[in-house]
Design an enzyme around this catalytic site. Structure first.
Site, PDB file in Angstrom:
ATOM      1  N   GLY A 103       4.378 -36.879  -9.492  1.00  0.00           N
ATOM      2  CA  GLY A 103       4.296 -37.869  -8.425  1.00  0.00           C
ATOM      3  C   GLY A 103       5.434 -37.605  -7.460  1.00  0.00           C
ATOM      4  N   GLY A 122       8.674 -37.678  -6.683  1.00  0.00           N
ATOM      5  CA  GLY A 122       9.907 -37.936  -7.414  1.00  0.00           C
ATOM      6  C   GLY A 122      11.133 -38.047  -6.549  1.00  0.00           C
ATOM      7  N   ARG A 123      11.044 -37.608  -5.314  1.00  0.00           N
ATOM      8  CA  ARG A 123      12.174 -37.723  -4.388  1.00  0.00           C
ATOM      9  C   ARG A 123      11.699 -37.952  -2.954  1.00  0.00           C
ATOM     10  NH1 ARG A 123      13.719 -31.289  -4.007  1.00  0.00           N
ATOM     11  NH2 ARG A 123      11.570 -30.607  -4.013  1.00  0.00           N
ATOM     12  N   LYS A 173      11.777 -36.753   2.551  1.00  0.00           N
ATOM     13  CA  LYS A 173      11.983 -35.940   1.350  1.00  0.00           C
ATOM     14  C   LYS A 173      13.478 -35.946   1.021  1.00  0.00           C
ATOM     15  CE  LYS A 173      10.748 -31.502  -0.724  1.00  0.00           C
ATOM     16  NZ  LYS A 173      10.051 -30.228  -0.498  1.00  0.00           N
ATOM     17  N   ASP A 228      17.550 -37.201  -9.753  1.00  0.00           N
ATOM     18  CA  ASP A 228      18.291 -38.125  -8.886  1.00  0.00           C
ATOM     19  C   ASP A 228      17.531 -38.476  -7.608  1.00  0.00           C
ATOM     20  OD1 ASP A 228      18.549 -35.870  -7.257  1.00  0.00           O
ATOM     21  OD2 ASP A 228      20.585 -35.439  -7.921  1.00  0.00           O
ATOM     22  N   GLY A 229      16.385 -37.841  -7.377  1.00  0.00           N
ATOM     23  CA  GLY A 229      15.576 -38.183  -6.211  1.00  0.00           C
ATOM     24  C   GLY A 229      16.126 -37.683  -4.895  1.00  0.00           C
ATOM     25  N   ARG A 253      -3.126 -34.334  -2.137  1.00  0.00           N
ATOM     26  CA  ARG A 253      -3.069 -33.006  -2.741  1.00  0.00           C
ATOM     27  C   ARG A 253      -4.219 -32.823  -3.722  1.00  0.00           C
ATOM     28  NH1 ARG A 253       2.915 -32.432  -3.220  1.00  0.00           N
ATOM     29  NH2 ARG A 253       3.806 -34.221  -2.147  1.00  0.00           N
ATOM     30  N   ASP A 291      -0.382 -29.150  -7.552  1.00  0.00           N
ATOM     31  CA  ASP A 291       0.113 -30.349  -6.887  1.00  0.00           C
ATOM     32  C   ASP A 291       0.802 -30.021  -5.565  1.00  0.00           C
ATOM     33  OD1 ASP A 291       2.024 -29.337  -9.013  1.00  0.00           O
ATOM     34  OD2 ASP A 291       3.406 -30.579  -7.871  1.00  0.00           O
ATOM     35  N   ASP A 296       4.889 -28.440   0.809  1.00  0.00           N
ATOM     36  CA  ASP A 296       5.888 -28.465  -0.258  1.00  0.00           C
ATOM     37  C   ASP A 296       6.659 -27.152  -0.372  1.00  0.00           C
ATOM     38  OD1 ASP A 296       5.652 -31.060  -0.917  1.00  0.00           O
ATOM     39  OD2 ASP A 296       4.764 -30.769  -2.878  1.00  0.00           O
TER      40      ASP A 296
END
Length: 477
Positions: free
Chosen positions: A84, A86-87, A107, A119-120, A177, A246, A256
């Site tokens: 998912g 995550g950051r 992002k 830590d994102g 995605r 993904d 990405d």
């Protein structure tokens, strides 16, 4: 600036709402004013101070509804159910000048429920690389997400060493995605999967609505767009590095960014990701991995379309890729048509480039600037094999009903003079880490016109120096 947050409204069970985590004492490194104007963020509508606040995570504009999306996917060939944003956070969907919805996405905006203990954050070096790559590909004519802003803060982030936190603001029509469909299929949310398919057709693939079976037309379009995208990657020497499912967009855009690279010296099995120990995502494997990922997506569609329908759609991938790649290489070689002898002519060229470690981009650029045998021999090397290829190529192009000058003009529109070489990005990163962002902004401006020779900028087109071969880029961000 007006928002119409369709994903937020339609799929409340497939995201987590949360505010961004702000950067400390943020600074605006680079701003894409042209893109800002397109999105309704012109200088007259939003002051630079407010722009910085929003795109460093310190504030949101009225109408934004930040969320982290849930999806899954296959990573290095294995299904991972725990993926998912995550950051990253989708701030909202803004209605742009074209009347369409465009995603605004931060992002590096802090941890989410999908961070898997991370830590994102994103670090300055990877954020610079993404900001520049988005725009470099866009101006080369390769479909890509876009970059609106790059901000940096004083927050320390720990990777291999301590680094600075940064945020890159990504813009594209949708962040949906392959992994969104995989998530709903593997979690057996059949109704939600059908709802997602209908949503994508209604908002991003409206041409499919007129087809007898819109769902099949939609899947076919994803196959075709993916094939065309990867053909462009191969024609321009772009290696993505992490083609997990993904990281694949349904829109057929480059998405990405991580340890990507443009080829310097041609190497067909070049691996740009230092973490890719098996070479799964090597340059020459990208076309087959694209099809592998589409098979993962087809599996997710297996409750909506028949096996025969899915197989037939997937069988369109290879012909579409080959035709599109051939057309691009035909243009790059300066050919007005494609004849049977042209395939071995191209294959021999690539073999010579690999054998002599010739720069991929600069070889094609040279062919678009001269047909002097002596100049070509000086580049390729004075061997009988090289002379034989040069003579065969010159005979081929001189048979055409087009002057050399006209041929060169056409070729220079598809053979760039400037690309985002890894060493150029690295130089800009090292300067930025010392507080000097001038090289980032200089590259950003340079790469807006990759096909045109720019005054006092020709050193940016030089072959990569020897030390650049030692650069190692990994998934670390």
């Amino acid at each position: 600036m007006h928002f119409n947050n369709l994903y937020y409204q339609t799929f409340p069970n497939h995201y987590h709402s949360q505010m961004p985590m702000a950067l400390a004492n943020p600074m605006l490194v680079c701003k894409n004013q042209e893109l800002a104007n397109f999105l309704g963020l012109s200088e007259q509508r939003i002051r630079d101070a407010d722009f910085l606040q929003v795109f460093s995570g310190q504030a949101v504009i009225e109408g934004m509804q930040p969320l982290a999306q849930k999806y899954t996917g296959h990573q290095f060939g294995y299904y991972n159910p725990d993926l998912g944003d995550g950051r990253g956070l989708l701030l909202g969907e803004v209605i742009a000048e074209d009347g369409l919805n465009w995603d605004l996405h931060l992002k590096g905006a802090g941890p989410t429920p999908y961070s898997r203990g991370g830590d994102g954050r994103a670090v300055l070096r990877s954020s610079i690389r993404e900001f520049l790559a988005c725009e470099a590909l866009h101006y080369l004519g390769i479909p890509s997400s876009r970059a609106l802003a790059l901000t940096v803060g004083e927050n320390p982030v720990y990777r291999e060493t301590q680094e600075q936190a940064a945020i890159c603001t990504r813009v594209c029509r949708s962040h949906i995605r392959f992994g969104h469909f995989e998530y709903l299929f593997h979690s057996k949310q059949t109704d939600e999967l059908k709802k997602l398919v209908d949503f994508c057709i209604a908002h991003y693939f409206t041409e499919c609505l007129a087809e007898p079976k819109p769902e099949l037309a939609f899947f076919r379009q994803i196959v075709i767009r993916t094939a065309q995208l990867i053909a462009k990657w191969q024609a321009y020497g772009f290696c993505h590095g992490v083609m997990n499912s993904d990281n694949m967009s349904i829109l057929g855009i480059t998405f990405d960014f991580g340890p990507y690279a443009f080829l310097d010296a041609y190497q067909e099995n070049f691996i740009c990701n230092h973490s890719d120990h098996s070479g799964r995502y090597a340059f020459n494997r990208q076309p087959s991995i694209g099809l592998w990922n589409l098979n993962c997506l087809a599996h997710a569609f297996s409750g909506i379309l028949s096996i025969d329908e899915l197989k037939a759609a997937l069988q369109e991938y290879e012909p579409e890729f080959l035709v599109h790649y051939r057309d691009l290489m035909q243009q790059k070689l300066g050919l007005t048509d494609w004849q049977p002898q042209d395939q071995p002519l191209l294959g021999q060229l690539l073999d010579l480039m690999q054998q002599h470690q010739l720069d991929f981009t600069n070889t094609f650029r040279l062919l678009s600037e001269t047909d002097e045998q002596a100049e070509l021999m000086a580049w390729f090397g004075a061997t009988e094999q090289n002379m034989a290829w040069i003579n065969a190529y010159l005979r081929r192009v001189n048979q055409q009903d087009i002057s050399a000058d006209e041929r060169f003009k056409c070729m220079q529109k598809v053979n760039p003079n400037y690309i985002l070489r890894n060493y150029l990005a690295q130089n800009a990163i090292e300067a930025a880490e010392k507080g000097d962002f001038s090289q980032v902004n200089e590259l950003f401006e340079l790469l807006k016109n990759p096909f045109t020779t720019q005054k006092d900028k020709q050193h940016f087109a030089d072959n990569a120096p020897q030390w650049a071969q030692q650069l190692e880029i990994s998934c670390s961000s």
